[in-house]
Motif scaffolding. Sequence first.
Motif, PDB file in Angstrom:
ATOM      1  N   VAL A  72       1.227  12.234  -6.945  1.00 41.87           N
ATOM      2  CA  VAL A  72       2.611  11.836  -6.742  1.00 41.87           C
ATOM      3  C   VAL A  72       3.430  12.931  -7.250  1.00 41.87           C
ATOM      4  O   VAL A  72       4.499  13.102  -6.979  1.00 41.87           O
ATOM      5  CB  VAL A  72       2.960  10.775  -7.135  1.00 41.87           C
ATOM      6  CG1 VAL A  72       2.459   9.353  -6.298  1.00 41.87           C
ATOM      7  CG2 VAL A  72       2.818  10.424  -8.893  1.00 41.87           C
TER       8      VAL A  72
ATOM      9  N   ARG B 258       1.704  -6.651  11.520  1.00 38.20           N
ATOM     10  CA  ARG B 258       2.920  -6.760  10.616  1.00 38.20           C
ATOM     11  C   ARG B 258       3.990  -6.910  11.468  1.00 38.20           C
ATOM     12  O   ARG B 258       4.988  -6.537  11.237  1.00 38.20           O
ATOM     13  CB  ARG B 258       3.219  -5.563   9.457  1.00 38.20           C
ATOM     14  CG  ARG B 258       2.092  -5.004   8.626  1.00 38.20           C
ATOM     15  CD  ARG B 258       2.465  -4.074   7.851  1.00 38.20           C
ATOM     16  NE  ARG B 258       1.538  -3.608   6.594  1.00 38.20           N
ATOM     17  CZ  ARG B 258       0.653  -2.703   6.812  1.00 38.20           C
ATOM     18  NH1 ARG B 258       0.650  -1.673   7.876  1.00 38.20           N
ATOM     19  NH2 ARG B 258      -0.392  -2.432   5.997  1.00 38.20           N
TER      20      ARG B 258
ATOM     21  N   VAL C  36       0.886  -1.314   0.088  1.00 38.36           N
ATOM     22  CA  VAL C  36      -0.150   0.074   0.034  1.00 38.36           C
ATOM     23  C   VAL C  36       0.835   1.200   0.040  1.00 38.36           C
ATOM     24  O   VAL C  36       0.276   2.460   0.250  1.00 38.36           O
ATOM     25  CB  VAL C  36      -1.049  -0.143   1.097  1.00 38.36           C
ATOM     26  CG1 VAL C  36      -2.095  -0.935   0.936  1.00 38.36           C
ATOM     27  CG2 VAL C  36      -0.368  -0.063   2.478  1.00 38.36           C
ATOM     28  N   ASP C  37       2.015   1.162  -0.505  1.00 42.98           N
ATOM     29  CA  ASP C  37       3.006   2.172  -0.324  1.00 42.98           C
ATOM     30  C   ASP C  37       3.362   2.584  -1.777  1.00 42.98           C
ATOM     31  O   ASP C  37       4.327   1.768  -2.358  1.00 42.98           O
ATOM     32  CB  ASP C  37       4.159   1.910   0.719  1.00 42.98           C
ATOM     33  CG  ASP C  37       5.227   2.945   0.623  1.00 42.98           C
ATOM     34  OD1 ASP C  37       5.023   4.254   0.039  1.00 42.98           O
ATOM     35  OD2 ASP C  37       6.526   2.661   0.961  1.00 42.98           O
ATOM     36  N   ILE C  38       2.789   3.764  -2.251  1.00 41.39           N
ATOM     37  CA  ILE C  38       3.129   3.950  -3.621  1.00 41.39           C
ATOM     38  C   ILE C  38       4.654   4.262  -3.816  1.00 41.39           C
ATOM     39  O   ILE C  38       5.342   3.929  -4.876  1.00 41.39           O
ATOM     40  CB  ILE C  38       2.423   5.040  -4.238  1.00 41.39           C
ATOM     41  CG1 ILE C  38       2.393   5.533  -5.651  1.00 41.39           C
ATOM     42  CG2 ILE C  38       2.869   6.440  -3.602  1.00 41.39           C
ATOM     43  CD1 ILE C  38       1.959   4.273  -6.507  1.00 41.39           C
ATOM     44  N   ASP C  39       5.447   4.884  -2.992  1.00 45.44           N
ATOM     45  CA  ASP C  39       6.859   4.998  -2.886  1.00 45.44           C
ATOM     46  C   ASP C  39       7.792   3.850  -3.190  1.00 45.44           C
ATOM     47  O   ASP C  39       8.705   3.647  -4.067  1.00 45.44           O
ATOM     48  CB  ASP C  39       7.205   5.655  -1.697  1.00 45.44           C
ATOM     49  CG  ASP C  39       6.603   6.895  -1.480  1.00 45.44           C
ATOM     50  OD1 ASP C  39       6.316   7.889  -2.388  1.00 45.44           O
ATOM     51  OD2 ASP C  39       6.360   7.397  -0.289  1.00 45.44           O
TER      52      ASP C  39
ATOM     53  N   LEU D 277      -4.561   6.625  -0.429  1.00 48.58           N
ATOM     54  CA  LEU D 277      -3.508   6.024   0.256  1.00 48.58           C
ATOM     55  C   LEU D 277      -2.330   6.830  -0.663  1.00 48.58           C
ATOM     56  O   LEU D 277      -1.140   6.963  -0.198  1.00 48.58           O
ATOM     57  CB  LEU D 277      -3.254   4.605   0.078  1.00 48.58           C
ATOM     58  CG  LEU D 277      -4.228   3.943   1.118  1.00 48.58           C
ATOM     59  CD1 LEU D 277      -4.014   2.364   0.872  1.00 48.58           C
ATOM     60  CD2 LEU D 277      -3.608   4.221   2.492  1.00 48.58           C
ATOM     61  N   ILE D 278      -2.357   6.776  -2.086  1.00 50.07           N
ATOM     62  CA  ILE D 278      -1.526   7.224  -2.835  1.00 50.07           C
ATOM     63  C   ILE D 278      -1.238   8.861  -2.552  1.00 50.07           C
ATOM     64  O   ILE D 278       0.136   9.114  -2.502  1.00 50.07           O
ATOM     65  CB  ILE D 278      -1.488   6.912  -4.383  1.00 50.07           C
ATOM     66  CG1 ILE D 278      -1.669   5.632  -4.794  1.00 50.07           C
ATOM     67  CG2 ILE D 278      -0.845   7.752  -5.343  1.00 50.07           C
ATOM     68  CD1 ILE D 278      -2.180   5.157  -6.198  1.00 50.07           C
TER      69      ILE D 278
ATOM     70  N   LYS E  76      -1.512  10.093   0.393  1.00 49.39           N
ATOM     71  CA  LYS E  76      -1.554  10.256   1.844  1.00 49.39           C
ATOM     72  C   LYS E  76      -2.566  11.168   2.412  1.00 49.39           C
ATOM     73  O   LYS E  76      -2.247  11.944   3.066  1.00 49.39           O
ATOM     74  CB  LYS E  76      -0.039  10.770   1.864  1.00 49.39           C
ATOM     75  CG  LYS E  76       1.044   9.628   1.477  1.00 49.39           C
ATOM     76  CD  LYS E  76       2.319  10.269   1.879  1.00 49.39           C
ATOM     77  CE  LYS E  76       3.568   8.950   1.323  1.00 49.39           C
ATOM     78  NZ  LYS E  76       3.649   8.763  -0.136  1.00 49.39           N
TER      79      LYS E  76
ATOM     80  N   ILE F 204      -8.441  -3.029   0.854  1.00 48.34           N
ATOM     81  CA  ILE F 204      -7.435  -1.958   0.982  1.00 48.34           C
ATOM     82  C   ILE F 204      -7.722  -1.313   2.340  1.00 48.34           C
ATOM     83  O   ILE F 204      -8.967  -1.194   2.808  1.00 48.34           O
ATOM     84  CB  ILE F 204      -7.551  -1.031  -0.273  1.00 48.34           C
ATOM     85  CG1 ILE F 204      -6.380   0.066  -0.101  1.00 48.34           C
ATOM     86  CG2 ILE F 204      -8.861  -0.442  -0.275  1.00 48.34           C
ATOM     87  CD1 ILE F 204      -6.140   0.609  -1.268  1.00 48.34           C
ATOM     88  N   GLN F 205      -6.548  -0.810   2.922  1.00 40.83           N
ATOM     89  CA  GLN F 205      -6.897  -0.135   4.353  1.00 40.83           C
ATOM     90  C   GLN F 205      -7.317   1.194   4.210  1.00 40.83           C
ATOM     91  O   GLN F 205      -7.355   1.602   3.097  1.00 40.83           O
ATOM     92  CB  GLN F 205      -5.601  -0.305   5.220  1.00 40.83           C
ATOM     93  CG  GLN F 205      -4.413   0.572   4.439  1.00 40.83           C
ATOM     94  CD  GLN F 205      -3.180   0.319   5.191  1.00 40.83           C
ATOM     95  OE1 GLN F 205      -2.563  -0.789   5.737  1.00 40.83           O
ATOM     96  NE2 GLN F 205      -2.617   1.431   5.559  1.00 40.83           N
TER      97      GLN F 205
END
Lengths: 447, 447
Positions: B86, B174, A35-38, B116-117, B119, B205-206
């Motif tokens: 982004v 995690r 879930v981390d686009i980076d 999420l992308i 943030k 998806i969270q």
Amino acid sequence: MTTHQRKLHLGAILSGVGTTQNDWRHPDLPGDASVDIDWYIANARLAEAAKFDLVFIVDSPFITPDTAPHFLNRLEPLTLLSAVAVSTSKIGLAGTLTTSFWEPYNVARQFASLDLISKGRAAWNVVTTGLEGAAGNYGREAHFDHADRYRRAAEFLDVVKGLWDSYEDDAFPRDKAAGTFLDKAKQHRLDHKGEFFSVTGPLNIQRSRQGQPVIFQAGESEEGRAFGGAIAEGIYANAESFEQAREYYADVKARAATRGRNPDHVVILPGLIPVIAETDAEAQAIEEAQNGKLDLAKALVQLGRPLNYHDFGQYDLDAPFPDLGHLTLNSYKGGAERIIRTARTEGLTLRETAWRFAARPNPFVGSPETVADEIERWFLGGACDGFNYRVTNPAAFALFTDRVVPILQERGLFRTEYAGETLREHLGLPFPENRHAPAFEEAVAAE
Amino acid sequence: MTTHQRKLHLGAILSGVGTTQNDWRHPDLPGDASVDIDWYIANARLAEAAKFDLVFIVDSPFITPDTAPHFLNRLEPLTLLSAVAVSTSKIGLAGTLTTSFWEPYNVARQFASLDLISKGRAAWNVVTTGLEGAAGNYGREAHFDHADRYRRAAEFLDVVKGLWDSYEDDAFPRDKAAGTFLDKAKQHRLDHKGEFFSVTGPLNIQRSRQGQPVIFQAGESEEGRAFGGAIAEGIYANAESFEQAREYYADVKARAATRGRNPDHVVILPGLIPVIAETDAEAQAIEEAQNGKLDLAKALVQLGRPLNYHDFGQYDLDAPFPDLGHLTLNSYKGGAERIIRTARTEGLTLRETAWRFAARPNPFVGSPETVADEIERWFLGGACDGFNYRVTNPAAFALFTDRVVPILQERGLFRTEYAGETLREHLGLPFPENRHAPAFEEAVAAE
């Protein structure tokens, strides 16, 4: 070695924390990679620096609490790839999307938009969704029957490709002085009426510099192979061995030829998850250690996934693999057939079958030279046109890009620089002329 | 002036070559702006540098050859906004998407992914689609009836918000050492069964750091206002005058209060297309010159758009505005009602009505001081919480950000720096606790 020599094609499957039991526990892999686009952008840039043809995003729209980590919680492919598109400049962008639970107009539009945003680097991996539970997320009591799914997919794709040609490539003069934005004669309705869909069009977006997104597919069953031979320009294949891969490759290329297509315009890429170390012995030891950490309960869940999450906990683990004749195999049919066939052919118990698929035989374990040799053997031996490398832990990917790719380049098997700008150019695929344009007739005649 | 003073909110509607007849002919505006992601990114960055709350992307899924330039050929909102996400770091990202022709599971997933992308900067502008012709792109003979559309939208939104809460915010430990990726008790199915949708969930998806995307809405009819008062956290309003805007503002805030909501948590932003020059006289001259270039044939097409592209060419231009009693007003109902009401109230001919809506009265024409004064009057006079500025030509946008915004900042009406990270923080909206979390009961009690 000539400049016209056939080259390998490489994809990078970016699947965050990974689709197996324990990928996510690797110390170097961020636990929230999916879930981390980076994370995606960083790995896409590494793949681009290594001159890969494309990144590849798998997908499915159904989970349970027992689903493997990456599937549980991940970014959606179209939004993910648009973000990657503006963070890279050359690499292709392939996203998975199901024809079973979407509207063709929306799909045509989003992939066309990704194709423009990326300046001609988009691909659509067309799937029909293997997981029967997905039906419940889309208002259906049961999933479409396997054969219906493929018929629906074929019509869906026809509609999408028709919509993509709504505007001829010179439809927009945008003449400010004359006040002519659109040449109305070059906008075309579709007026499709079929078994599953009726769509008038036109689509409200022009084509990209590669004409249309590339069509990928990943079917393994009889219906999947037929569909791939008919429509795929790229295939993500599943192969455990050189022999399996050769059989699949010959079969799908022949199916394409039978349909009057040029078999070179179906690029077949089996999955690749190499285990690389300085020596073959070290690599073998890593592979064995990984397999030693597997958990049987999770392996049984994973075994059941392509069979509609069939509960294997109900059977005697040490009896022969159970008779599943009562199941209809409507889920991941090709994958399910492979499990049953393997268990029968190799005479395995249920326990052995679970281990067999949790720790599948991997032909790509060894030193960089060994792995490069095996890649070359498959490529030159008629088993593939390249590979789709599954990226999980960063150190392993670096070993592949820094140690294996240079060997392939030295041998003249892989590009050292991108020759073109679009994904079609990377993959050696033709530019699809717009069906309404005068050039279309000539292009069809030349095929 | 205190730090607690109420502040203006500003959105920037990025609509490429523009939604009016002649925007696209401006010499400084690239003719392909609507399909050029670089144009969108550049303007989003300008809006972010000016500390705008958000960028806003309008949308609709139906065109004819006579449709205005921007609508004919444009990027799709979700893919567009992911690329912008982004390429920026603070500004909110609002995208329009219709509940009439999508599946809630796909919509929930794509907006959650954008959230999420980015943030925590996503917003969904919920529309039901005004254009009846859109039905033909989605397998329907006719569009849903206007009232059905809103009932469907309400249920659609319920489903989406339920899916967004599939995971509690601490669902993913995690823990690599213990091997615990998910706390299974914190994954929740939805099991929704309603009039239009049945969706099991959970979503894969969270939630983002703002909990859920912000909900925007833009309805103007009775049903639209009721829906806005019930569910909207932001509203893109249509207002020709201070008086109209005040009426709308008071009405929708009252509807929100009646539903037990805090009216401050519905941020109302009328559209703003100012004409700015050094002096009021110069600005008036520009406005008149723009109106002088309008084309009557195009004005008639534009007039018909909210009435299902009704053909006004069939009537006598100089007779009183025709009786449209036979039309059902199932399209952009609020907009259609406004046209009919205005023509009747002002006693206009068809020709006058066409001009009246092609060249609508604009209260924001003048020097930077004059425009800032009018903005302040609306904001302090109970007509709005800010504005949604429609970006077309770059010079006009620069005049607004460089000349008007600083005046608003000097007067303490607009931020000089972002105080938060998420769109909810920019708009002063509360963080929505997850409905399954213990904190949810407390949050509801505190509202």
